[in-house]
Design a protein around this motif. Structure first.
Motif, PDB file in Angstrom:
ATOM      1  N   SER A 156       1.624   3.407  -8.409  1.00  0.00           N
ATOM      2  CA  SER A 156       0.596   2.486  -8.904  1.00  0.00           C
ATOM      3  C   SER A 156       1.219   1.277  -9.599  1.00  0.00           C
ATOM      4  O   SER A 156       0.695   0.169  -9.533  1.00  0.00           O
ATOM      5  CB  SER A 156      -0.328   3.254  -9.841  1.00  0.00           C
ATOM      6  OG  SER A 156      -0.906   2.468 -10.786  1.00  0.00           O
ATOM      7  N   LYS A 180       0.842  -1.192   0.000  1.00  0.00           N
ATOM      8  CA  LYS A 180       0.000   0.000   0.000  1.00  0.00           C
ATOM      9  C   LYS A 180       0.878   1.243   0.000  1.00  0.00           C
ATOM     10  O   LYS A 180       1.905   1.277   0.674  1.00  0.00           O
ATOM     11  CB  LYS A 180      -0.889   0.056   1.241  1.00  0.00           C
ATOM     12  CG  LYS A 180      -1.992  -0.951   1.277  1.00  0.00           C
ATOM     13  CD  LYS A 180      -2.834  -0.782   2.529  1.00  0.00           C
ATOM     14  CE  LYS A 180      -3.820  -1.918   2.657  1.00  0.00           C
ATOM     15  NZ  LYS A 180      -4.504  -1.877   3.953  1.00  0.00           N
ATOM     16  N   LEU A 240      -4.507  10.172 -13.245  1.00  0.00           N
ATOM     17  CA  LEU A 240      -5.009   9.417 -12.092  1.00  0.00           C
ATOM     18  C   LEU A 240      -6.262   8.634 -12.443  1.00  0.00           C
ATOM     19  O   LEU A 240      -6.459   7.516 -11.976  1.00  0.00           O
ATOM     20  CB  LEU A 240      -5.333  10.354 -10.922  1.00  0.00           C
ATOM     21  CG  LEU A 240      -4.184  11.036 -10.220  1.00  0.00           C
ATOM     22  CD1 LEU A 240      -4.698  11.827  -9.034  1.00  0.00           C
ATOM     23  CD2 LEU A 240      -3.130  10.047  -9.782  1.00  0.00           C
ATOM     24  N   CYS A 257       2.781  -0.969  -6.485  1.00  0.00           N
ATOM     25  CA  CYS A 257       1.972  -1.432  -5.354  1.00  0.00           C
ATOM     26  C   CYS A 257       0.625  -1.975  -5.804  1.00  0.00           C
ATOM     27  O   CYS A 257       0.105  -1.582  -6.840  1.00  0.00           O
ATOM     28  CB  CYS A 257       1.691  -0.272  -4.396  1.00  0.00           C
ATOM     29  SG  CYS A 257       3.136   0.485  -3.731  1.00  0.00           S
ATOM     30  N   VAL A 285       2.243   9.419  -8.242  1.00  0.00           N
ATOM     31  CA  VAL A 285       1.167   8.459  -7.974  1.00  0.00           C
ATOM     32  C   VAL A 285       1.172   7.351  -9.029  1.00  0.00           C
ATOM     33  O   VAL A 285       0.986   6.178  -8.711  1.00  0.00           O
ATOM     34  CB  VAL A 285      -0.202   9.165  -7.911  1.00  0.00           C
ATOM     35  CG1 VAL A 285      -1.334   8.160  -7.746  1.00  0.00           C
ATOM     36  CG2 VAL A 285      -0.228  10.191  -6.786  1.00  0.00           C
ATOM     37  N   LYS A 286       1.426   7.720 -10.276  1.00  0.00           N
ATOM     38  CA  LYS A 286       1.475   6.721 -11.357  1.00  0.00           C
ATOM     39  C   LYS A 286       2.609   5.724 -11.118  1.00  0.00           C
ATOM     40  O   LYS A 286       2.427   4.517 -11.289  1.00  0.00           O
ATOM     41  CB  LYS A 286       1.639   7.413 -12.706  1.00  0.00           C
ATOM     42  CG  LYS A 286       1.557   6.469 -13.877  1.00  0.00           C
ATOM     43  CD  LYS A 286       1.646   7.190 -15.192  1.00  0.00           C
ATOM     44  CE  LYS A 286       1.591   6.177 -16.331  1.00  0.00           C
ATOM     45  NZ  LYS A 286       1.758   6.813 -17.623  1.00  0.00           N
ATOM     46  N   LEU A 330      -5.870   5.009 -13.732  1.00  0.00           N
ATOM     47  CA  LEU A 330      -5.205   4.010 -12.895  1.00  0.00           C
ATOM     48  C   LEU A 330      -6.240   3.238 -12.073  1.00  0.00           C
ATOM     49  O   LEU A 330      -6.950   3.808 -11.258  1.00  0.00           O
ATOM     50  CB  LEU A 330      -4.186   4.683 -11.979  1.00  0.00           C
ATOM     51  CG  LEU A 330      -3.130   5.533 -12.696  1.00  0.00           C
ATOM     52  CD1 LEU A 330      -2.286   6.305 -11.695  1.00  0.00           C
ATOM     53  CD2 LEU A 330      -2.267   4.661 -13.592  1.00  0.00           C
ATOM     54  N   ASN A 355      -5.878   0.876  -9.719  1.00  0.00           N
ATOM     55  CA  ASN A 355      -5.593   0.545  -8.321  1.00  0.00           C
ATOM     56  C   ASN A 355      -5.396   1.794  -7.454  1.00  0.00           C
ATOM     57  O   ASN A 355      -4.794   1.721  -6.387  1.00  0.00           O
ATOM     58  CB  ASN A 355      -4.378  -0.374  -8.218  1.00  0.00           C
ATOM     59  CG  ASN A 355      -3.105   0.266  -8.739  1.00  0.00           C
ATOM     60  OD1 ASN A 355      -3.135   1.189  -9.546  1.00  0.00           O
ATOM     61  ND2 ASN A 355      -1.969  -0.232  -8.274  1.00  0.00           N
ATOM     62  N   VAL A 356      -5.921   2.929  -7.909  1.00  0.00           N
ATOM     63  CA  VAL A 356      -5.768   4.183  -7.168  1.00  0.00           C
ATOM     64  C   VAL A 356      -7.129   4.666  -6.674  1.00  0.00           C
ATOM     65  O   VAL A 356      -8.080   4.761  -7.451  1.00  0.00           O
ATOM     66  CB  VAL A 356      -5.110   5.275  -8.045  1.00  0.00           C
ATOM     67  CG1 VAL A 356      -5.064   6.607  -7.323  1.00  0.00           C
ATOM     68  CG2 VAL A 356      -3.709   4.845  -8.462  1.00  0.00           C
ATOM     69  N   GLN A 372      -2.146  -1.426  -4.004  1.00  0.00           N
ATOM     70  CA  GLN A 372      -3.144  -0.419  -3.655  1.00  0.00           C
ATOM     71  C   GLN A 372      -2.465   0.926  -3.421  1.00  0.00           C
ATOM     72  O   GLN A 372      -1.500   1.024  -2.678  1.00  0.00           O
ATOM     73  CB  GLN A 372      -3.886  -0.850  -2.385  1.00  0.00           C
ATOM     74  CG  GLN A 372      -4.983   0.092  -1.974  1.00  0.00           C
ATOM     75  CD  GLN A 372      -5.689  -0.382  -0.694  1.00  0.00           C
ATOM     76  OE1 GLN A 372      -5.229  -1.257   0.011  1.00  0.00           O
ATOM     77  NE2 GLN A 372      -6.816   0.241  -0.412  1.00  0.00           N
ATOM     78  N   VAL A 373      -3.008   1.959  -4.058  1.00  0.00           N
ATOM     79  CA  VAL A 373      -2.522   3.324  -3.882  1.00  0.00           C
ATOM     80  C   VAL A 373      -3.725   4.175  -3.503  1.00  0.00           C
ATOM     81  O   VAL A 373      -4.804   4.024  -4.074  1.00  0.00           O
ATOM     82  CB  VAL A 373      -1.860   3.867  -5.168  1.00  0.00           C
ATOM     83  CG1 VAL A 373      -1.439   5.312  -4.997  1.00  0.00           C
ATOM     84  CG2 VAL A 373      -0.665   3.007  -5.554  1.00  0.00           C
TER      85      VAL A 373
END
Length: 176
Positions: A96, A80, A121, A99, A92-93, A124, A126-127, A101-102
């Motif tokens: 992602s 995470k 964002l 991980c 953030v990318k 993605l 898993n964000v 989970q972001v």
């Protein structure tokens, strides 16, 4: 001479009646000299949203390649990645891709503009992006002490954070 961080301690008791999860956490947070009390308290709420014994506060503002919180598995692999504020979408990318989970916990008056500009964002999968209301972040600052006893009750989707003589209804909006 460089300014040093100020250490805060919080005993956080979470009673999540919706999911039948009841836990106690002893948190130690370093307040960076450039950080506000508002951001410190948002970090505590970010921890509470994803509460887990393995979730850790990082060096964050001292180390720009780290998020506010992260969780690693027993092999050291990131699971995470949790950012607080309005982070750069490229950061953030990258998280992602590393991980499972972001999450981004965002707050303040510029959230709508930041989210509108962060088109990457939205692609993605898993964000997650969570926004705290301005009223919530103003009120949670009243709970802040160098040593805090905090009680978080979650029932019927409503979050209530209590500490000392204050009580705050935490208002979340999931943007993504």
């Amino acid at each position: 001479m460089a300014l040093k961080a100020t250490i805060y301690k919080a005993d956080l008791n979470i009673a999540d009646m919706d999911n039948h999860i009841y836990s106690d956490f002893q948190l130690t947070l370093a307040l960076h000299p450039s950080e506000t009390i508002e951001r410190l308290m948002v970090r505590i709420l970010a921890f509470a949203r994803f509460a887990d014994e393995a979730l850790e506060f990082t060096k964050d503002l001292f180390e720009t390649n780290e998020p506010a919180l992260w969780q690693k598995d027993l092999t050291g692999q990131l699971q995470k990645w949790i950012e607080v504020g309005s982070p750069d979408e490229d950061k953030v990318k990258k998280a992602s891709a590393r991980c499972d989970q972001v999450a981004v916990i965002t707050y303040g008056s510029a959230v709508a503009e930041w989210y509108k500009r962060s088109a990457k964002l939205k692609t993605l999968k898993n964000v997650e992006v969570w926004q705290l209301s301005e009223n919530t972040t103003a009120e949670i600052q009243k709970l802040c002490e160098r040593t805090m006893q905090l009680q978080l009750n979650i029932m019927d989707g409503e979050w209530t954070l209590m500490g000392g003589d204050h009580q705050v209804v935490v208002e979340w909006t999931q943007l993504q």
